[in-house]
Write a protein that holds these residues in place. Structure first.
Motif, short mmCIF file in Angstrom:
data_model
loop_
_atom_site.label_atom_id
_atom_site.label_comp_id
_atom_site.label_asym_id
_atom_site.label_seq_id
_atom_site.Cartn_x
_atom_site.Cartn_y
_atom_site.Cartn_z
N LEU A 155 0.86 -1.19 0.00
CA LEU A 155 0.00 0.00 0.00
C LEU A 155 0.89 1.24 0.00
N LEU A 156 0.67 2.08 -0.98
CA LEU A 156 1.44 3.33 -1.07
C LEU A 156 0.50 4.48 -0.72
N LEU A 157 0.87 5.22 0.33
CA LEU A 157 0.05 6.36 0.76
C LEU A 157 0.78 7.64 0.39
N LEU A 158 0.18 8.41 -0.49
CA LEU A 158 0.83 9.63 -0.97
C LEU A 158 -0.06 10.82 -0.60
N ASP A 159 0.42 11.62 0.32
CA ASP A 159 -0.36 12.74 0.81
C ASP A 159 0.12 14.03 0.13
N GLU A 160 -0.55 14.39 -0.91
CA GLU A 160 -0.19 15.55 -1.73
C GLU A 160 1.31 15.58 -2.02
N PRO A 161 1.81 14.55 -2.68
CA PRO A 161 3.26 14.44 -2.85
C PRO A 161 3.85 15.51 -3.76
N SER A 162 3.03 16.06 -4.65
CA SER A 162 3.60 17.01 -5.61
C SER A 162 3.19 18.44 -5.31
N SER A 163 2.62 18.66 -4.12
CA SER A 163 2.16 20.00 -3.79
C SER A 163 3.35 20.96 -3.67
N GLY A 164 3.24 22.08 -4.33
CA GLY A 164 4.27 23.10 -4.23
C GLY A 164 5.52 22.82 -5.04
N LEU A 165 5.46 21.83 -5.92
CA LEU A 165 6.65 21.50 -6.72
C LEU A 165 6.50 22.07 -8.14
N ASP A 166 7.64 22.25 -8.79
CA ASP A 166 7.56 22.79 -10.15
C ASP A 166 7.06 21.70 -11.11
N PRO A 167 6.59 22.08 -12.30
CA PRO A 167 5.95 21.11 -13.21
C PRO A 167 6.87 19.95 -13.59
N ILE A 168 8.18 20.20 -13.69
CA ILE A 168 9.09 19.13 -14.13
C ILE A 168 9.22 18.08 -13.03
N VAL A 169 9.39 18.55 -11.80
CA VAL A 169 9.48 17.60 -10.67
C VAL A 169 8.16 16.85 -10.52
N ARG A 170 7.06 17.58 -10.71
CA ARG A 170 5.74 16.94 -10.61
C ARG A 170 5.61 15.83 -11.63
N ARG A 171 6.06 16.13 -12.85
CA ARG A 171 5.98 15.14 -13.91
C ARG A 171 6.82 13.91 -13.55
N ASP A 172 8.07 14.15 -13.06
CA ASP A 172 8.96 13.04 -12.69
C ASP A 172 8.32 12.15 -11.64
N ILE A 173 7.76 12.80 -10.63
CA ILE A 173 7.16 12.04 -9.53
C ILE A 173 5.94 11.27 -10.02
N LEU A 174 5.14 11.94 -10.81
CA LEU A 174 3.92 11.30 -11.32
C LEU A 174 4.25 10.11 -12.20
N GLU A 175 5.28 10.27 -13.02
CA GLU A 175 5.66 9.16 -13.90
C GLU A 175 6.11 7.95 -13.08
N ALA A 176 6.86 8.23 -12.02
CA ALA A 176 7.31 7.12 -11.17
C ALA A 176 6.11 6.41 -10.54
N ILE A 177 5.12 7.20 -10.15
CA ILE A 177 3.93 6.59 -9.53
C ILE A 177 3.15 5.80 -10.58
N VAL A 178 2.99 6.40 -11.75
CA VAL A 178 2.24 5.73 -12.82
C VAL A 178 2.90 4.40 -13.17
N ARG A 179 4.24 4.41 -13.21
CA ARG A 179 4.96 3.18 -13.54
C ARG A 179 4.70 2.11 -12.47
N THR A 180 4.76 2.55 -11.22
CA THR A 180 4.50 1.62 -10.13
C THR A 180 3.13 0.99 -10.28
N VAL A 181 2.18 1.85 -10.62
CA VAL A 181 0.80 1.38 -10.72
C VAL A 181 0.63 0.44 -11.91
#
Lengths: 310, 548
Positions: free
Chosen positions: A161-187
């Motif tokens: 179980l991965l609990l992500l509490d607003e993990p990309s809040s306050g981050l720039d779009p590039i970092v947000r994209r990187d983090i989101l891609e990692a999550i999407v891959r996991t999923v």
């Protein structure tokens, strides 16, 4: 411990929350919330600030005891059996609480010790991908780099179980994209159960297959994302005469507009009734976007006049 | 609000009104005590209660009006940066808290002056100037030396000692003093320095505000390179417990050995060198060397017990709380780190003693003391070495005991428990002062019958301690309990053995019937090692981790 493991392996509901309520002083942070999350589900948790998203996640982590109701994660109470629950959970918060004096490589080694399932190759691969210097001290990292490091620490043990509490809040779009891609891959590759809270609805829409919408501590919507989107319609009504007040329409969740043109957000089943509104004709009818559904259920912008929902 | 200064002043009052009201209450209690005759007449010597209350009030004012906050990035006690966004000049941001501090400390001083300074020759005005300047120096040190973190306490201590020294200076001059050593001259110097400190603080805050930072200190680059060059953890951990031990050691464990080493090198070392030709100082310096870990562990133990030392937030950091470790494992790690920290601190002490005593000390007084001990112990060399080893072992256990003394309170997030423990400590100190506790040994030795009630009291405490321990042990894993009880047994045996040795020596000088006193010494020794904390600490930690 053996009994606990047996129980854990037989559970298909990864998360089961029943009638959970919580108050902080006079404020009701969670109000009779009940939800279940089955294995492989990616649940997007959305709501305004203070809606209770972080409070719910903290209950799942066992950082808050349930005032009323029950919380079960892998069939266990996270307060009574924190070790068994936390060993299978990965957690990343908006501001990862990482010790600044540690180096990146030290944090990864330290975290690895707690999780037998830690995959050092995967952690290294993510570290390379995120371009994090292993010798760098955490206090010298930027906010985005800390978020990336927190994500590695949260998911390199391949948690159930991965609990992500607003993990990309306050981050720039590039970092947000990187983090989101990692999550999407996991999923997509591993089919893990994820609970993902965010204000950014496009992120939620991209990652989640289920949606839970909280407002003032109460669960307003819960279900598969596609179903939620399908059953919400956006209808544009053109009235013969200008309407000084928002028209009172049964079944409308939200009414906005002025004069003769009014936009109605409603459920699928209420559409025929709304279409029969006296003195009005349907000009446009389409699926409501997640953004519109969110606004309809959680509140109004300044420019919008709202009708109370029946 | 009419103007920014008033708004800033109001914010200071609003934030610290509880502390300031508490000070007023102490003052009122003292006056009521005098009026009712319970404390004694105003004209006599300053009452112990007055001295205590005044000291608490002064410390509270300094503590409350330091005007520092913990920042979001975790920096402890820095000038409140949230104010930088206000449309207020830096001069105003600095001047208002300084004036508020000066006003409070002056009001406090003049409120207590009459009760504390009977027959003193120092003028109240001079003391008032010293107090006001102290506040300015104190705030300036806190704001401008934020980089030093908790070590600012050392600078503040130096300022306090210096101001005390200046206060006594006029009275120490024989004959006609020069102007600069009179109260007026010293007041002028101190005021000028305070003004300079104010300007420095003002410039510092203005620089922080405009440039967002301060100039790097000298050798900052070199220090950063040295820190980076230090070896990090290169190997993996064998277990979760080992990883947590490493984490706790890095965070809190190495602090005590470093502090002890610092005190030995910076204080005891220079003293031992400069006084190397004066044999009279050897034994006191050896005593202070041996006492250093104990004296440092006492205050550090208060921070060590917290989940996150030196912070106002008592909750467990989510970084630790979300690790798959039980509350008992977290506490066990903390206890193990305390033990290792105490042992390493004593290794530092022994290393220092070896270097000092073998290099530049005149060992004559130590030899004489050893010969006396040898004579007392039936001319047994083994006994002398045994007592030395026993003393060091007791020192290690005492240091360990002080480190974990605050464990269960520090891990508790309940303000009720924290306030309750503070009130309990305060009440104990007050009672001890009112009962003239420093006369206790004399009172005990005067009449053997005096020992009996104290021995009964100690026996009751011992019974209560064991009862509480047995109740709280239910949730503790048997393996850990066995290990701790082994350490407890060894520690307690050492305390008892040393108390018997000391008692044997005391009896040579004070030939009294000592069976009761000996029993009391044994009972006190049995009380020293903590027993119930092993069970209490995990339960309060769990309550803190899984909040209601």
């Amino acid at each position: 411990m053996r009994e606990i493991c047996d129980r854990v392996s037989s559970v298909t509901d990864i998360v089961a929350v029943t009638n959970l309520s919580r108050t902080f002083g006079a404020k009701r942070a969670l109000n009779d919330v009940s939800l279940t999350v089955t294995r492989g589900t990616v649940l997007g948790l959305v709501g305004e600030n203070g809606a209770g998203k972080s409070t719910l996640i903290k209950h799942l982590l066992g950082l808050w005891r349930a005032e009323t109701g029950t919380v079960r994660v892998f069939g266990l109470d996270p307060v009574a059996a924190p070790v068994a629950v936390l060993a299978r959970v990965g957690y990343l918060s908006e501001q990862p609480d990482l010790p600044g004096w540690m180096r990146v490589e030290e944090l990864l080694r330290y975290t690895q010790a707690f999780y037998p399932g830690w995959d050092p190759k995967y952690a290294e691969q993510l570290r390379d991908q995120f371009d994090l210097d292993p010798r760098a001290r955490i206090k010298t990292l930027s906010k985005g780099q800390r978020a990336k490091l927190g994500l590695i620490a949260a998911q390199a043990h391949r948690p159930d179980l991965l609990l992500l509490d607003e993990p990309s809040s306050g981050l720039d779009p590039i970092v947000r994209r990187d983090i989101l891609e990692a999550i999407v891959r996991t999923v997509s590759q591993e089919g893990r159960t994820v609970i993902f809270s965010s204000h950014l609805l496009d992120e939620v829409e991209r990652v989640s297959d289920h949606l839970a919408m909280l407002r003032a501590g109460s669960l307003r919507l819960l279900g598969p994302l596609d179903d939620i989107k399908m059953c919400h319609r956006r209808v544009l009504l053109q009235f013969d005469l200008p309407q000084p007040e928002p028209p009172s329409l049964r079944g409308a969740i939200r009414v906005s507009g002025e004069g003769r043109s009014w936009t109605i957000i409603c459920n699928e089943e209420n559409l025929p009734e709304i279409a029969r509104a006296p003195g009005a004709r349907v000009v446009d009818d389409g699926a409501a976007s997640l953004d519109e559904i969110f606004v309809a259920h959680t509140g109004a912008s300044v420019a919008t006049r709202l009708r109370p929902v029946a | 609000m009419r103007g920014a200064p008033i708004a800033l002043g109001w914010a200071i009052w609003r934030r610290h009104r509880g502390a300031l009201v508490g000070i007023v209450v102490l003052n009122v209690i003292s006056w009521l005590g005098h009026l009712s005759g319970a404390v004694g007449p105003l004209a006599g010597e300053p009452a112990m209660l007055d001295t205590l209350f005044a000291a608490i009030s002064i410390l509270t004012v300094f503590g409350a009006l330091g005007y520092v906050e913990t920042q979001e990035d975790g920096n402890i006690g820095t000038f409140p940066r949230r104010l930088f966004a206000l449309p207020v000049s830096s001069f105003c941001l600095v001047a208002v808290p300084m004036l508020a501090g000066i006003a409070c400390i002056e009001l406090l001083y003049f409120a207590w002056a009459e009760r504390l300074s009977h027959g003193g020759s120092t003028s109240p005005l001079f003391i008032g100037v010293l107090f006001a300047s102290s506040m300015v120096f104190y705030q300036t040190a806190l704001w401008t030396l934020a980089r030093l973190g908790a070590l600012r306490i050392v600078v503040v201590g130096v300022i306090a000692v210096a101001m005390f020294g200046i206060g006594f200076l006029p009275g120490m001059v024989a004959g006609e003093p020069s102007f600069w050593r009179t109260e007026r001259g010293l007041a002028a110097i101190v005021s000028a320095l305070a003004l300079a400190a104010f300007v420095h603080a003002w410039r510092h805050v203005a620089r922080l505000r405009s440039a967002g930072g301060v100039a790097p200190p000298p050798f900052a680059h070199l220090r950063a390179r040295l820190t980076d060059a230090l070896p990090g953890r290169r190997r993996g951990f064998s277990s979760a417990a080992a990883a947590q031990f490493w984490f706790e050691w890095q965070r809190t464990g190495m602090v005590l050995p470093l502090l002890v080493g610092g005190v030995l090198v910076l204080v005891i070392g220079p003293y031992s060198w400069f006084l190397r030709n004066d044999p009279g100082y050897l034994l006191p310096l050896v005593f202070w060397t041996l006492a250093t870990p104990v004296f440092v562990a006492a205050p550090w133990g208060m921070a060590f017990g917290q989940s996150k030392p030196w912070t106002e937030d008592f909750s467990i950091p989510s970084f630790v709380a979300t690790k798959p470790l039980s509350a008992q494992q977290l506490v066990a790690t903390k206890i193990e780190v305390a033990a290792a920290s105490a042992a390493l601190s004593w290794l530092v002490v022994l290393g220092f003693l070896v270097v000092w005593l073998l290099s530049w000390a005149d060992l004559t007084p130590l030899s004489r003391f050893a010969i006396q001990l040898w004579a007392f112990q039936g001319e047994s060399v083994l006994a002398v070495y045994g007592i030395a080893a026993l003393t060091v072992t007791v020192g290690v256990f005492l240091t360990f005991r002080l480190l974990i003394a605050n464990l269960w309170i520090g891990m508790c997030s309940s303000s009720l428990v924290l306030v309750g423990s503070a009130i309990g400590l305060f009440a104990a100190v007050l009672t001890a002062l009112q009962l003239d506790v420093y006369r206790l040994p004399e009172w005990l030795l005067a009449d053997p019958r005096h020992v009996t009630p104290l021995a009964w009291g100690a026996a009751l405490c011992l019974a209560a301690k064991h009862w509480l321990a047995a109740r709280t042990w239910r949730a503790v894993a048997p393996g850990f309990l066995r290990s701790y009880l082994l350490a407890w047994g060894v520690g307690t045996a050492c305390f008892v053995a040393l108390s018997l040795v000391v008692w044997g020596i005391v009896r040579i000088y004070q030939p009294i019937d000592g069976r009761g006193a000996q029993s009391l010494a044994i009972l006190v020794a049995l009380l020293l090692m903590p027993l119930a904390r092993v069970g209490l600490a995990p339960s309060v930690l769990a309550a803190n981790r899984h909040r209601r």
